[in-house]
Design a protein around this motif. Sequence first.
Motif, PDB file in Angstrom:
ATOM      1  N   LEU A  25      -5.373   4.073  -2.027  1.00  0.00           N
ATOM      2  CA  LEU A  25      -5.074   3.389  -0.772  1.00  0.00           C
ATOM      3  C   LEU A  25      -6.292   2.607  -0.277  1.00  0.00           C
ATOM      4  O   LEU A  25      -6.180   1.446   0.126  1.00  0.00           O
ATOM      5  CB  LEU A  25      -4.636   4.410   0.283  1.00  0.00           C
ATOM      6  CG  LEU A  25      -4.217   3.855   1.646  1.00  0.00           C
ATOM      7  CD1 LEU A  25      -2.987   2.973   1.504  1.00  0.00           C
ATOM      8  CD2 LEU A  25      -3.936   4.990   2.626  1.00  0.00           C
ATOM      9  N   ARG A  72       0.815  -1.222   0.000  1.00  0.00           N
ATOM     10  CA  ARG A  72       0.000   0.000   0.000  1.00  0.00           C
ATOM     11  C   ARG A  72       0.844   1.265   0.000  1.00  0.00           C
ATOM     12  O   ARG A  72       0.338   2.357  -0.272  1.00  0.00           O
ATOM     13  CB  ARG A  72      -0.962  -0.014   1.195  1.00  0.00           C
ATOM     14  CG  ARG A  72      -2.065  -1.063   1.085  1.00  0.00           C
ATOM     15  CD  ARG A  72      -3.243  -0.741   1.990  1.00  0.00           C
ATOM     16  NE  ARG A  72      -2.924  -0.842   3.390  1.00  0.00           N
ATOM     17  CZ  ARG A  72      -3.183  -1.915   4.142  1.00  0.00           C
ATOM     18  NH1 ARG A  72      -3.739  -2.983   3.595  1.00  0.00           N
ATOM     19  NH2 ARG A  72      -2.890  -1.926   5.423  1.00  0.00           N
ATOM     20  N   ALA A  78       0.668   3.321  -3.162  1.00  0.00           N
ATOM     21  CA  ALA A  78      -0.577   4.000  -3.542  1.00  0.00           C
ATOM     22  C   ALA A  78      -0.305   5.483  -3.778  1.00  0.00           C
ATOM     23  O   ALA A  78       0.401   6.137  -3.007  1.00  0.00           O
ATOM     24  CB  ALA A  78      -1.628   3.821  -2.453  1.00  0.00           C
ATOM     25  N   MET A  86      -6.873  -0.444  -2.522  1.00  0.00           N
ATOM     26  CA  MET A  86      -5.924  -1.526  -2.258  1.00  0.00           C
ATOM     27  C   MET A  86      -6.260  -2.245  -0.958  1.00  0.00           C
ATOM     28  O   MET A  86      -6.106  -3.460  -0.848  1.00  0.00           O
ATOM     29  CB  MET A  86      -4.503  -0.969  -2.214  1.00  0.00           C
ATOM     30  CG  MET A  86      -3.992  -0.497  -3.569  1.00  0.00           C
ATOM     31  SD  MET A  86      -2.300   0.141  -3.501  1.00  0.00           S
ATOM     32  CE  MET A  86      -1.390  -1.387  -3.256  1.00  0.00           C
ATOM     33  N   LYS A  87      -6.730  -1.487   0.021  1.00  0.00           N
ATOM     34  CA  LYS A  87      -7.126  -2.106   1.287  1.00  0.00           C
ATOM     35  C   LYS A  87      -8.302  -3.052   1.070  1.00  0.00           C
ATOM     36  O   LYS A  87      -8.338  -4.164   1.604  1.00  0.00           O
ATOM     37  CB  LYS A  87      -7.494  -1.031   2.311  1.00  0.00           C
ATOM     38  CG  LYS A  87      -7.783  -1.588   3.694  1.00  0.00           C
ATOM     39  CD  LYS A  87      -8.024  -0.470   4.694  1.00  0.00           C
ATOM     40  CE  LYS A  87      -8.288  -1.048   6.085  1.00  0.00           C
ATOM     41  NZ  LYS A  87      -8.515   0.015   7.090  1.00  0.00           N
TER      42      LYS A  87
END
Length: 214
Positions: A198, A189, A192, A201-202
């Motif tokens: 971010l 991350r 990002a 991606m989480k």
Amino acid sequence: MTNPILLLLVTVAAVAASKGDAEGPSPQGFTAEYRKFLDACSRRMTPQCAEEIVGGVYRNKTHLSRNCCTKLVASMGPDCQQALVEREMGRVKDRATRNKIVYRRKMAWRKCEKSVPLPHGRNYPRLPSPEFRPGYEDFLRNCSKKLSEKCGLELLDAMFRNVPLKRSCCHNLLKMGPLCYEQELKGLRNVAGNETELKEMKKKGEHIWRHCIH
């Protein structure tokens, strides 16, 4: 004046470090966040109870006095107990013995929890996130060893190209465990470009984990 319990907490680590057996850094290497946590713990116990809590699990005793049980459950909390006990574990090399110590620590907490009413609105000190704890660099190295190069590349494809993760790689991730997996994702991350990426991606990381456990 220095709190005597805080001295006990950091001295345990110093003794182990002086023998070359300690896990993680010496007390001088503690992060500010971890020292703050230790200080909060130290204000919630007496030297006698600290020694009873630590000594008990290493002497195969899980029964604590009523007074120390009360301090443990009503004030200290499980994270402080864990920090107290595990600072000694750097000198214990045998995995089976370490597992027994962890088991005794948990049993001591459960016994005290049954005998002492839990306080309402309890606000126990909480362990900082892994990157602020002693031994974090060793933890990362061990995590990296658990992830095969092939699975690491597949994880990148899953995160950035939406390629489904193979079951063999899922098995690798599950064997690593959720803490190692989360640390690997934190590293990914970091690339990002903005808050939106971010968050995305989480979500992908959580989706991959759910895919693997089902």
